[in-house]
Design a protein around this motif. Structure first.
Motif, PDB file in Angstrom:
ATOM      1  N   MET A 213      46.549  50.655  11.037  1.00  0.00           N
ATOM      2  CA  MET A 213      45.145  50.848  10.628  1.00  0.00           C
ATOM      3  C   MET A 213      44.507  51.921  11.500  1.00  0.00           C
ATOM      4  SD  MET A 213      43.714  47.000   9.936  1.00  0.00           S
ATOM      5  CE  MET A 213      42.035  47.443   9.539  1.00  0.00           C
ATOM      6  N   LYS A 214      44.773  51.815  12.791  1.00  0.00           N
ATOM      7  CA  LYS A 214      44.193  52.758  13.737  1.00  0.00           C
ATOM      8  C   LYS A 214      44.844  54.135  13.593  1.00  0.00           C
ATOM      9  CE  LYS A 214      41.830  53.244  17.775  1.00  0.00           C
ATOM     10  NZ  LYS A 214      41.868  52.886  19.189  1.00  0.00           N
TER      11      LYS A 214
ATOM     12  N   GLY B 261      43.581  55.821  10.381  1.00  0.00           N
ATOM     13  CA  GLY B 261      42.180  56.206  10.536  1.00  0.00           C
ATOM     14  C   GLY B 261      42.028  57.416  11.434  1.00  0.00           C
TER      15      GLY B 261
ATOM     16  N   PHE C 137      40.516  54.851   6.000  1.00  0.00           N
ATOM     17  CA  PHE C 137      40.338  53.514   6.579  1.00  0.00           C
ATOM     18  C   PHE C 137      40.830  52.471   5.570  1.00  0.00           C
ATOM     19  CE2 PHE C 137      36.817  50.384   8.166  1.00  0.00           C
ATOM     20  CZ  PHE C 137      37.766  49.678   8.910  1.00  0.00           C
TER      21      PHE C 137
ATOM     22  N   GLY D 120      39.231  49.532   4.208  1.00  0.00           N
ATOM     23  CA  GLY D 120      39.092  48.790   5.459  1.00  0.00           C
ATOM     24  C   GLY D 120      37.757  48.080   5.635  1.00  0.00           C
TER      25      GLY D 120
ATOM     26  N   ALA E  16      39.751  44.329  10.947  1.00  0.00           N
ATOM     27  CA  ALA E  16      39.585  45.712  11.413  1.00  0.00           C
ATOM     28  C   ALA E  16      39.210  45.686  12.897  1.00  0.00           C
ATOM     29  CB  ALA E  16      38.523  46.424  10.592  1.00  0.00           C
TER      30      ALA E  16
END
Ligand code: PLP
Ligand code: ZN
Length: 418
Positions: free
Chosen positions: A335-336, A339, A345, A380, A387
């Motif tokens: 996820m990070k 992003g 996201f 997200g 998150a």
């Protein structure tokens, strides 16, 4: 007008005339999920590369002639599809690939890929005279159905497991659906919805049972192929819960191949979370699917009993694809990564495909020179709690410049900022 010619049972192979009404095979019962079969020879006469070049409808409805519904009132739905396909160079480099693309399905109107099948479902319901549509869902099928139903003036009744993330619940309530949070898991929500739909006679949007929904999902493949100038990738990566999405992805490429628009069908990598991976377990053991716990942060793919197993397993087998499982930690880390590397996201299930791709590249299942498209299936913003686990919290400083300068210096010394 549709080129659908008949239904075919995925279990026994019996065929039935296409009257638009039937849901499952009368001989096989509830697991006898039907496939919609098209008359490709007739379709070929109007559906061509040139017909798409001249088509200025940049939504899923540009693919209406390849779908199973007539499409009355289609211009009234929420604007669905034609989501961006980004080439992601930084991410490709990080993963050791030359060409990587991410399709951001989180930019659909209710922020997931599920808007595609739900748009098809509401039109089908209207054409058949229903005023209430219903489904059970881990969250996104529900929020998309509720949004599309609201837009079309239908009532929606939704069954979700009590764990559904708050962003998705808020969407449902904002869209005015009747929301039943079931005190149990997704399996329990599905079971109650099935009985309620039979009892009240609502339109059944449960994705496995209703074959039109896989047709809606296939638009994502038609679209990404067109966005690549009909030059299909070597691999398409998709996260898998019930298996309807991966089935739709295959169907879209199959249609294009049968129409002679594309020369081949990409291999499909099906990704599950290791906390709930019935398809991966079955493919490794060679045994039939067994029920799993729903033990993962990736709620959209936390499906202990997949409802569309035949179509899903066929999609992987017939595309010469593969299955892979990935940990929750790897999903959170991705996820990070996604992003920060690309400005996209995703919710946990949305980025699970990318996390699985990373494992598949490291395991040499996918080669560095192969072109890969990953479906980022959901936004997200839907799941702030998870998150937060991936991204942590921001620095809290007094409104004081010197304090800021000290802070920036500490970050710089740690190599975090330039
Ligand atoms: C529904 C969903 C999936 C998986 O789709 P299935 O049809 O259940 O396999 C993946 N990601 C997201 C975000 C979803 O909402
Ligand atoms: Zn059958």
């Amino acid at each position: 007008m549709t080129y659908a010619s008949h239904y075919e049972c995925t279990l026994c192979g019996r065929t039935f005339p296409f009257d638009g009404v039937m849901t499952t095979c009368p001989s096989c019962g509830e697991t006898g999920i039907l496939d919609i079969v098209y008359d490709y020879e007739a379709m070929k006469k109007t559906v061509t590369k040139a017909s798409f070049r001249e088509n200025h409808d940049f939504s899923i409805w540009r693919y209406l002639p390849v779908l199973s519904i007539a499409g009355t009132r289609h211009e009234e739905t929420l604007h669905t599809g034609w989501t961006p396909l980004y080439e992601t160079k930084r991410l490709a480099e990080a993963l050791g690939l030359k060409r990587l693309f991410v399709k951001d399905e989180g930019l659909n109107p209710t922020a997931s890929l599920k808007d595609r099948p739900s748009a098809v479902a509401v039109l089908d319901a209207i054409a058949r005279g229903y005023d209430t549509v219903a489904c059970s869902s881990t969250g996104n099928a529900a929020s998309s159905l509720a949004g599309q139903a609201a837009r079309m003036g239908l009532h929606a009744v939704i069954f979700v497991p009590k764990r559904a993330p708050v962003g998705k619940l808020n969407q449902l309530l904002a869209y005015g659906a009747t929301v039943i949070a079931v005190d149990g898991d997704y399996k329990a929500a599905f079971a109650l919805s099935k009985r309620a739909i039979a009892h009240y006679g609502w339109y059944d949007r449960n994705a496995a049972i209703n074959p039109h929904l896989v047709e809606g999902k296939k638009t994502v493949s038609l679209e990404l192929a067109e966005q690549l100038g009909w030059d299909v990738p070597d691999w398409v990566v998709v996260s898998v819960g019930d298996g309807c999405t991966v089935a739709g992805v295959y169907k879209g490429f199959y249609d294009l191949f049968r129409l002679g628009i594309t020369p081949s069908i990409p291999r499909i990598l099906g990704v599950q979370s290791s906390g709930c991976a019935p398809f991966v377990t079955a493919s490794e053991s060679g045994y039939p699917l067994v029920e799993c716990e729903e033990n993962t942060i990736a709620d959209s793919i936390a499906v202990g009993i997949p409802r569309n197993p035949v179509k899903a397993q066929r999609a992987i087998a017939q595309s010469n694809g593969a299955w892979i499982a990935v940990s929750d930690e790897a999903i959170l880390a991705m996820m990070k990564t996604l992003g920060s590397a690309e400005g996209i996201f995703g919710e946990p299930a949305g980025v699970a495909g990318l996390a699985g791709l990373k494992v598949a590249v490291a395991a040499k299942m996918i080669q560095p020179h192969e072109r890969v498209v990953v479906l980022m299936t959901g936004n997200g913003l839907k799941d702030p709690a998870n998150a937060g686990k991936a991204v942590g919290s921001p620095a809290l400083l007094k409104p004081d410049l010197q304090e800021l300068i000290d802070y920036m210096k500490r970050k710089h010394d740690k190599g975090c900022v330039r």
